[in-house]
Design a protein around this motif. Structure first.
Motif, PDB file in Angstrom:
ATOM      1  N   TYR A  51      22.087  52.585  51.609  1.00  0.00           N
ATOM      2  CA  TYR A  51      21.764  54.008  51.699  1.00  0.00           C
ATOM      3  C   TYR A  51      22.345  54.659  50.450  1.00  0.00           C
ATOM      4  CZ  TYR A  51      21.345  58.700  53.816  1.00  0.00           C
ATOM      5  OH  TYR A  51      21.023  60.012  54.100  1.00  0.00           O
ATOM      6  N   LEU A  52      21.482  55.285  49.651  1.00  0.00           N
ATOM      7  CA  LEU A  52      21.894  55.884  48.389  1.00  0.00           C
ATOM      8  C   LEU A  52      21.833  57.403  48.527  1.00  0.00           C
ATOM      9  CD1 LEU A  52      19.801  53.554  46.045  1.00  0.00           C
ATOM     10  CD2 LEU A  52      22.063  53.154  47.015  1.00  0.00           C
ATOM     11  N   MET A  53      22.969  58.043  48.428  1.00  0.00           N
ATOM     12  CA  MET A  53      23.086  59.487  48.644  1.00  0.00           C
ATOM     13  C   MET A  53      23.231  60.227  47.327  1.00  0.00           C
ATOM     14  SD  MET A  53      23.506  62.127  50.732  1.00  0.00           S
ATOM     15  CE  MET A  53      24.255  61.736  52.345  1.00  0.00           C
ATOM     16  N   VAL A  54      22.408  61.255  47.118  1.00  0.00           N
ATOM     17  CA  VAL A  54      22.649  62.202  46.032  1.00  0.00           C
ATOM     18  C   VAL A  54      23.436  63.364  46.628  1.00  0.00           C
ATOM     19  CG1 VAL A  54      21.636  63.708  44.287  1.00  0.00           C
ATOM     20  CG2 VAL A  54      20.549  61.513  44.820  1.00  0.00           C
ATOM     21  N   SER A  55      24.706  63.425  46.306  1.00  0.00           N
ATOM     22  CA  SER A  55      25.601  64.446  46.842  1.00  0.00           C
ATOM     23  C   SER A  55      25.870  65.476  45.745  1.00  0.00           C
ATOM     24  CB  SER A  55      26.887  63.787  47.347  1.00  0.00           C
ATOM     25  OG  SER A  55      27.742  64.744  47.938  1.00  0.00           O
ATOM     26  N   ALA A  56      27.100  65.886  45.596  1.00  0.00           N
ATOM     27  CA  ALA A  56      27.464  66.873  44.580  1.00  0.00           C
ATOM     28  C   ALA A  56      28.944  66.717  44.258  1.00  0.00           C
ATOM     29  CB  ALA A  56      27.182  68.296  45.069  1.00  0.00           C
ATOM     30  N   MET A  57      29.280  66.943  43.001  1.00  0.00           N
ATOM     31  CA  MET A  57      30.668  66.773  42.565  1.00  0.00           C
ATOM     32  C   MET A  57      31.609  67.674  43.355  1.00  0.00           C
ATOM     33  SD  MET A  57      32.144  66.984  38.674  1.00  0.00           S
ATOM     34  CE  MET A  57      31.864  68.759  38.506  1.00  0.00           C
ATOM     35  N   ARG A  58      31.225  68.910  43.562  1.00  0.00           N
ATOM     36  CA  ARG A  58      32.114  69.848  44.228  1.00  0.00           C
ATOM     37  C   ARG A  58      32.168  69.626  45.740  1.00  0.00           C
ATOM     38  NH1 ARG A  58      30.970  75.133  40.484  1.00  0.00           N
ATOM     39  NH2 ARG A  58      32.998  75.179  39.464  1.00  0.00           N
ATOM     40  N   ALA A  59      31.383  68.700  46.260  1.00  0.00           N
ATOM     41  CA  ALA A  59      31.490  68.376  47.681  1.00  0.00           C
ATOM     42  C   ALA A  59      32.849  67.775  48.011  1.00  0.00           C
ATOM     43  CB  ALA A  59      30.376  67.420  48.092  1.00  0.00           C
ATOM     44  N   GLU A  60      33.542  67.263  47.015  1.00  0.00           N
ATOM     45  CA  GLU A  60      34.870  66.699  47.251  1.00  0.00           C
ATOM     46  C   GLU A  60      35.868  67.780  47.665  1.00  0.00           C
ATOM     47  OE1 GLU A  60      35.770  64.843  43.561  1.00  0.00           O
ATOM     48  OE2 GLU A  60      34.174  63.355  43.718  1.00  0.00           O
ATOM     49  N   ASP A  61      35.619  69.031  47.253  1.00  0.00           N
ATOM     50  CA  ASP A  61      36.513  70.142  47.577  1.00  0.00           C
ATOM     51  C   ASP A  61      35.679  71.415  47.651  1.00  0.00           C
ATOM     52  OD1 ASP A  61      38.605  71.850  47.988  1.00  0.00           O
ATOM     53  OD2 ASP A  61      39.688  71.365  46.142  1.00  0.00           O
ATOM     54  N   PRO A  62      34.996  71.637  48.777  1.00  0.00           N
ATOM     55  CA  PRO A  62      34.024  72.732  48.863  1.00  0.00           C
ATOM     56  C   PRO A  62      34.573  74.115  48.536  1.00  0.00           C
ATOM     57  CG  PRO A  62      33.744  71.231  50.704  1.00  0.00           C
ATOM     58  CD  PRO A  62      35.001  70.810  50.004  1.00  0.00           C
ATOM     59  N   LEU A  63      35.835  74.373  48.807  1.00  0.00           N
ATOM     60  CA  LEU A  63      36.380  75.713  48.591  1.00  0.00           C
ATOM     61  C   LEU A  63      36.558  76.040  47.117  1.00  0.00           C
ATOM     62  CD1 LEU A  63      38.985  76.026  51.480  1.00  0.00           C
ATOM     63  CD2 LEU A  63      36.634  76.862  51.379  1.00  0.00           C
ATOM     64  N   THR A  64      36.426  75.048  46.230  1.00  0.00           N
ATOM     65  CA  THR A  64      36.493  75.324  44.795  1.00  0.00           C
ATOM     66  C   THR A  64      35.131  75.716  44.234  1.00  0.00           C
ATOM     67  OG1 THR A  64      36.069  73.025  44.120  1.00  0.00           O
ATOM     68  CG2 THR A  64      38.361  73.656  44.543  1.00  0.00           C
ATOM     69  N   ALA A  65      34.084  75.593  45.023  1.00  0.00           N
ATOM     70  CA  ALA A  65      32.737  75.959  44.573  1.00  0.00           C
ATOM     71  C   ALA A  65      32.565  77.471  44.625  1.00  0.00           C
ATOM     72  CB  ALA A  65      31.695  75.280  45.457  1.00  0.00           C
ATOM     73  N   PRO A  66      31.578  78.013  43.883  1.00  0.00           N
ATOM     74  CA  PRO A  66      31.254  79.439  44.034  1.00  0.00           C
ATOM     75  C   PRO A  66      30.984  79.766  45.496  1.00  0.00           C
ATOM     76  CG  PRO A  66      30.105  78.513  42.156  1.00  0.00           C
ATOM     77  CD  PRO A  66      30.753  77.361  42.860  1.00  0.00           C
ATOM     78  N   GLU A  67      31.342  80.964  45.913  1.00  0.00           N
ATOM     79  CA  GLU A  67      31.305  81.310  47.341  1.00  0.00           C
ATOM     80  C   GLU A  67      29.951  81.042  47.981  1.00  0.00           C
ATOM     81  OE1 GLU A  67      32.448  85.036  50.300  1.00  0.00           O
ATOM     82  OE2 GLU A  67      32.668  85.230  48.132  1.00  0.00           O
ATOM     83  N   LYS A  68      28.862  81.372  47.302  1.00  0.00           N
ATOM     84  CA  LYS A  68      27.549  81.194  47.907  1.00  0.00           C
ATOM     85  C   LYS A  68      27.164  79.725  48.063  1.00  0.00           C
ATOM     86  CE  LYS A  68      24.886  81.560  43.603  1.00  0.00           C
ATOM     87  NZ  LYS A  68      23.810  82.308  42.909  1.00  0.00           N
ATOM     88  N   LEU A  69      27.843  78.831  47.331  1.00  0.00           N
ATOM     89  CA  LEU A  69      27.547  77.399  47.423  1.00  0.00           C
ATOM     90  C   LEU A  69      28.451  76.666  48.411  1.00  0.00           C
ATOM     91  CD1 LEU A  69      26.938  76.416  43.680  1.00  0.00           C
ATOM     92  CD2 LEU A  69      25.232  76.726  45.483  1.00  0.00           C
TER      93      LEU A  69
END
Length: 210
Positions: free
Chosen positions: A104-122
């Motif tokens: 299973y190959l997942m395209v995730s996101a770098m900031r998924a490792e620490d969601p609270l560091t992402a821009p608020e809307k993301l």
């Protein structure tokens, strides 16, 4: 064997499907409607209609691995983020495990490792990705997670970095480079139970993703 592409009609998904077809890599594109399916028919790409908010078990028929690059998109609300980016990913991972797929190959996101560091809307999107990735790590299917940074529409260079340090602090990557990276990992069956941050950089994809 054939790779099921969930989210094939997305910006990364379409580019990956075209690359896979050109490379002779067998794929099956999962799309939501006949209207979306028409583009794949025109390009000679095998497709199947399936809905992450409904039934899509049938889409796995004849496939031995799956790419998940689906997303609810920037113009939907947290409800769709929960149903597609989180629950759709969880359901597809569970199906891959139940059906005994090879990867299973997942395209995730770098900031998924620490969601609270992402821009608020993301942050809801990143939290959904965080939870989906965590679930994938604990189901009984070999997996690979790609974690691209900020996505751009630049042309493909075929060169990437796998850390912010290596990318000199630049946190972006073109969707085209992500599609090329996906093709590499789909074709490299020995890559299992690994995760890569993915940014534009200076190393060839085949060198960086090993």
């Amino acid at each position: 064997m054939t790779t099921l592409v969930i989210g094939a009609n997305g910006q990364i998904g379409r580019q990956f499907c075209e690359l896979a077809q050109e490379a002779g890599e067998p794929i099956k594109a999962m799309v939501r409607s006949e209207e979306q399916q028409a583009w794949f028919d025109e390009h000679g790409i095998d497709s199947v209609i399936g809905d992450l908010e409904g039934d899509f078990r049938h889409a796995f028929a004849g496939c031995d691995q799956v790419v998940f690059t689906a997303g609810s998109g920037p113009h939907t609300g947290p409800d769709k983020t929960l149903l597609i980016d989180l629950y759709g990913a969880i359901r597809s991972a569970d199906l891959a495990s139940e059906l005994g797929l090879s990867r299973y190959l997942m395209v995730s996101a770098m900031r998924a490792e620490d969601p609270l560091t992402a821009p608020e809307k993301l942050r809801p999107y990143m939290a959904a990705k965080f939870a989906a990735d965590a679930h994938l790590r604990h189901v009984s299917v070999p997996h690979l997670i790609l974690k691209p940074g900020r996505l751009t529409d630049e042309a493909a260079t075929g060169k990437v970095a796998t850390s912010l340090e290596e990318a000199n602090g630049e946190n972006g990557i073109s969707r085209a480079n992500v599609a090329h990276a996906l093709l590499h990992v789909v074709q490299t069956r020995s890559l299992v139970d690994v995760e890569f941050t993915l940014l534009d950089g200076q190393r060839a994809i085949s060198e960086a993703l090993t």
